[in-house]
Design an enzyme around this catalytic site. Structure first.
Site, PDB file in Angstrom:
ATOM      1  N   ASP A 137     -12.958  70.998  20.293  1.00 50.86           N
ATOM      2  CA  ASP A 137     -14.379  70.867  20.590  1.00 50.86           C
ATOM      3  C   ASP A 137     -14.734  71.708  21.822  1.00 50.86           C
ATOM      4  O   ASP A 137     -14.104  71.594  22.871  1.00 50.86           O
ATOM      5  CB  ASP A 137     -14.636  69.378  20.873  1.00 50.86           C
ATOM      6  CG  ASP A 137     -16.088  68.997  20.834  1.00 50.86           C
ATOM      7  OD1 ASP A 137     -16.676  69.011  19.751  1.00 50.86           O
ATOM      8  OD2 ASP A 137     -16.639  68.676  21.909  1.00 50.86           O
ATOM      9  N   GLU A 145     -14.000  75.598  18.190  1.00 51.16           N
ATOM     10  CA  GLU A 145     -15.414  75.325  17.901  1.00 51.16           C
ATOM     11  C   GLU A 145     -16.219  75.848  19.090  1.00 51.16           C
ATOM     12  O   GLU A 145     -16.649  75.094  19.954  1.00 51.16           O
ATOM     13  CB  GLU A 145     -15.630  73.813  17.717  1.00 51.16           C
ATOM     14  CG  GLU A 145     -16.999  73.473  17.163  1.00 51.16           C
ATOM     15  CD  GLU A 145     -17.908  72.765  18.152  1.00 51.16           C
ATOM     16  OE1 GLU A 145     -19.045  72.447  17.761  1.00 51.16           O
ATOM     17  OE2 GLU A 145     -17.513  72.513  19.303  1.00 51.16           O
TER      18      GLU A 145
HETATM   19  O1  LIG Z   1     -21.649  71.172  21.727  1.00 48.83           O
HETATM   20  P1  LIG Z   1     -21.489  71.434  20.263  1.00 48.83           P
HETATM   21  O2  LIG Z   1     -22.789  71.699  19.595  1.00 48.83           O
HETATM   22  O3  LIG Z   1     -20.509  72.510  20.003  1.00 48.83           O
HETATM   23  O4  LIG Z   1     -20.949  70.097  19.548  1.00 48.83           O
HETATM   24  C1  LIG Z   1     -19.652  69.530  19.684  1.00 48.83           C
HETATM   25  O5  LIG Z   1     -19.443  68.916  20.903  1.00 48.83           O
HETATM   26  C2  LIG Z   1     -20.346  67.834  21.236  1.00 48.83           C
HETATM   27  C3  LIG Z   1     -19.825  67.200  22.495  1.00 48.83           C
HETATM   28  O6  LIG Z   1     -18.532  66.743  22.248  1.00 48.83           O
HETATM   29  C4  LIG Z   1     -20.457  66.809  20.118  1.00 48.83           C
HETATM   30  O7  LIG Z   1     -21.603  66.037  20.377  1.00 48.83           O
HETATM   31  C5  LIG Z   1     -21.601  64.699  19.925  1.00 48.83           C
HETATM   32  O8  LIG Z   1     -20.893  63.911  20.872  1.00 48.83           O
HETATM   33  C6  LIG Z   1     -21.488  63.820  22.159  1.00 48.83           C
HETATM   34  C7  LIG Z   1     -20.576  62.972  22.985  1.00 48.83           C
HETATM   35  O9  LIG Z   1     -20.457  61.725  22.412  1.00 48.83           O
HETATM   36  C8  LIG Z   1     -22.877  63.244  22.019  1.00 48.83           C
HETATM   37  O10 LIG Z   1     -23.501  63.127  23.270  1.00 48.83           O
HETATM   38  C9  LIG Z   1     -23.721  64.139  21.119  1.00 48.83           C
HETATM   39  O11 LIG Z   1     -25.019  63.582  20.934  1.00 48.83           O
HETATM   40  C10 LIG Z   1     -23.036  64.241  19.776  1.00 48.83           C
HETATM   41  O12 LIG Z   1     -23.738  65.163  18.984  1.00 48.83           O
HETATM   42  C11 LIG Z   1     -20.633  67.483  18.788  1.00 48.83           C
HETATM   43  O13 LIG Z   1     -20.601  66.542  17.749  1.00 48.83           O
HETATM   44  C12 LIG Z   1     -19.512  68.475  18.617  1.00 48.83           C
HETATM   45  O14 LIG Z   1     -19.538  69.075  17.352  1.00 48.83           O
END
Ligand SMILES: O=P(O)(O)O[C@H]1O[C@H](CO)[C@@H](O[C@H]2O[C@H](CO)[C@@H](O)[C@H](O)[C@H]2O)[C@H](O)[C@H]1O
Length: 685
Positions: free
Chosen positions: A409, A438
């Protein structure tokens, strides 16, 4: 670090051009612009077992004498294991190209060897002079000397020796006409016999370029993502409370995933979820007591990255899940999200791993414009060694539980040098472990992460919709980053429900699936795609009632039984991928044209396997047009002129129809029926 197009230093040359011992930039034969070379050779170029890797180098010398070139594949000890002849495909460019197909995993390197080719030089001169009656005897005598010298070179087969002996006999027959003697010495058979072990003078060898060969799944795989807590989740009839799915209930989904033909089942984080600052449905900040929270908000009183969410089960349950997946031919990929909920154990055991602001609080994480109010970012600069050791421990722990693939992530929010160290450390002990980056960010960072070792990368594919955009992007992924970045074409993710899918209807879902499954050897699907889930949270490109914040059980079987599911389509696409090796390589994609701008055409070939993909990118309208194939690209062995004169049979692997095609072909694609042709070339010129 030197650029990829830097001139290489020559390490060995048989004829030193200067009597003193100065190190010279160019060798006796000039070899420059070698490909694939990553960051000037600082990192290995990537390959997987069985993949065709295009090699190229610019090779030239002074004057007009002809030269030859080969790529030599070396093992980790520097011993030769393969040798590939390079050819100047476009005469006059000095660009020599070839293909190597690695047969085993490991660390390799390659060099380019170039040499003066006296046979070719003679053949060229004799073919001009003898018919013109110039220096006839001299030319034939020179040819005789060269063929005789070539005849006994090591590496020549008995058959080749016979061919050469016969040619020498004819060439030496002074009573035969000169043109007959020349023809015997320059036939295609003789050229092939000589090329098998050519006379080589002024041999010049380039610097060694590193190449890493990884297992097939690093470069060819279909991924399927689902939330284990949703599989088997149910609402208690009396209380209305949600009861989470578990690894045991989630395992029931595995046979269907395997049956759809996917190779990797990817689970979002499976760890305890923070209870502090937890998010509620639809990314709200005031959850109810029963809301499960986002799995990426890792850590609570139940543990951190080395623990399992108690609702999902325990380590035995996880091990069983992995074992069941493996039995079905699936590998399990876990999420590696390096961040912490406010109640993660790290926050109290290692407060120094976070950045405390002047007011004593820790700022939450962000990936602008997204705000992650439920997590703290780690600050690697506060304790690079300590954090690095901890992350390695965690990764090793999951490896011990059978995990060989990690989807990482947001790696672009952590130091690049940390990833270089981590991936090298892990792959040293476990060369089969695969990391998917990612990182949706600027190209230099995406490229650096791929270069330093990430085996796969998410890409901007999801937002490339028009023919122009796709052609440009596919060309970039092949030519600019193809040596180091393996694009994983996810059609959707829990974060990405593009406008194209929101408004494209079922045809839009098919179009994007065909594109992803055939244009890249790596593709991915997040659960719900097969149900054409397309409703966004207003004003976003995220799903309404997103599974990231709530349970979302789905009745996949009922949808399929009622004909509402794309699962059979995904199954077909994955079967086509497995049946056709041409789809397993990245750098063999060739673009063709069509008169209608909404029709994208590309082909892929590997050995005798050739496919032509024609896709109507407009999900709303039937398109009729003429497709123009570049037959020289499609049938390189036949030569462009021969190829254009021959029709061939194509079989549509989606509709099961067969047609006769040639250079120009009429197509009609109604997206409501079938938006694409995936044509297998059954006969070839
Ligand atoms: O930041 P990205 O768009 O690349 O997304 C990735 O990382 C995010 C953070 O880990 C993640 O976001 C999800 O988890 C968060 C933490 O719990 C939360 O606050 C966000 O609302 C939620 O979308 C995302 O899923 C991941 O793909």
């Amino acid at each position: 670090m030197r650029g990829a197009d830097t001139v290489v230093h020559v390490t060995r040359t048989s004829a030193a051009p200067s009597p003193d011992s100065r190190r010279l930039h160019y060798g006796r034969i000039v070899i420059t612009d070698i490909e694939p070379v990553v960051a000037g050779g600082a990192f290995p170029a990537k390959a997987t077992v069985g993949e065709d890797i295009p090699l190229a180098a610019t090779v030239f010398r002074e004057g007009h004498d002809l030269i030859g070139a080969e790529a030599v594949l070396l093992d980790d000890a520097g011993d030769e294991i393969d040798r590939v002849r390079l050819v100047e495909r476009t005469p006059g460019t000095d660009r020599f190209v070839g293909v190597v197909r690695p047969r085993s995993t490991g660390r390799f390197s390659f060099v380019i060897e170039a040499w003066a080719d006296p046979n070719a030089t003679w053949e060229h001169a004799a073919s001009l002079k003898v018919p013109a009656g110039v220096d006839v005897d001299l030319m034939l005598a020179e040819g005789l000397k060269l063929l005789t010298a070539a005849e006994d070179l090591p590496g020549r087969t008995a058959e080749h020796r016979t061919v050469l002996a016969e040619a020498i006999g004819t060439l030496a027959s002074a009573d035969l006409p000169a043109d007959q003697r020349l023809a015997a010495a320059t036939s295609a058979h003789v050229r092939a016999a000589i090329d098998a072990a050519p006379l080589r003078e002024l041999v010049t060898v380039s610097e060694r370029m590193p190449l890493t060969v990884e297992r097939e799944l690093a470069g060819r795989a279909g991924w399927y993502e689902f939330f284990p807590r949703s599989e088997g989740a149910r609402q208690d009839e009396e209380t209305g409370r949600w009861i989470s799915g578990t690894f045991r209930t989630a395992a029931r989904r595995l046979p269907a995933v395997a049956e759809m033909g996917f190779d990797v089942v990817y689970l979002p984080p499976i760890h305890p979820i923070g209870e502090v600052n937890r998010k509620g449905p639809n990314n709200t900040l005031d959850p109810g007591p029963e809301d499960p929270g986002s799995p990426w908000a890792i850590g609570s009183r139940h543990g951190g990255h080395d623990a399992i969410h108690p609702d999902l089960g325990d380590f035995d349950d996880f091990d069983d899940f992995v074992a069941q997946a493996n039995e079905l031919g699936l590998e399990v990929a876990l999420d590696l999200a390096l961040q912490a909920a406010p109640d993660h154990p790290w926050v109290t055991s290692h407060p120094e791993w976070f950045t405390t602001q002047l007011d004593g609080t820790i700022a939450y994480a962000e990936n602008p414009p997204k705000k992650y109010q439920d997590i703290y970012p780690l600050n690697f600069d506060n304790d690079l060694d300590g954090l690095s050791r901890e992350v390695l421990r965690i990764v090793e722990l999951w490896i011990d539980h059978g995990v060989r693939i990690f989807r990482v992530d947001n790696p672009h929010t952590k130091p690049v040098m940390f990833w270089e160290w981590l991936i090298a450390s892990v792959n040293e002990r476990h060369p089969d472990v695969i990391f998917l980056a990612e990182a949706f960010t600027r190209p230099p960072m995406m490229h650096a992460l791929a270069q330093l070792g990430f085996q796969q990368s998410y890409t901007y594919f999801t937002w490339r919709n028009t023919r122009e955009e796709l052609e440009e992007y596919l060309t970039e992924l092949r030519d600019v980053s193809g040596a180091f970045l393996r694009p994983n074409f996810f059609v959707n993710t829990p974060d990405i429900l593009t406008e194209y899918l929101q408004f494209g209807g079922p045809a839009g879902f098919r179009i994007r699936a065909v594109l992803a499954a055939t244009a890249s050897p790596l593709w991915g699907v997040y659960a719900g795609y097969e149900l054409c889930e397309h409703v966004p949270r207003p004003g976003t490109e995220e799903y309404i009632d997103n599974e990231k914040y709530q349970y979302r059980p789905r009745d996949f079987a009922a949808a399929e039984a009622e004909g509402r599911s794309l699962a059979p389509y995904l199954r077909r696409l994955n079967a086509i991928r497995k049946e056709h090796p041409a789809l397993g390589d990245l750098r063999n994609i060739r673009l063709h044209s069509a008169d209608d701008d909404s029709i994208l055409v590309y082909s892929k070939r590997k050995d005798d396997d050739a496919l032509i993909v024609v896709i109507n990118l407009d999900p709303h309208a039937t398109r009729e047009t003429t497709v123009h194939l570049d037959l020289g690209e499609l049938f390189p062995a036949a030569g462009a002129e021969n190829a254009s004169e021959t029709d061939f049979e194509v079989h549509d692997l989606l509709s099961d129809q067969t047609w006769t095609w040639g250079e120009h072909n009429y197509v009609r694609l109604d997206p409501r029926v079938e938006p694409a042709h995936v044509l297998h070339v059954r006969t070839r010129p």
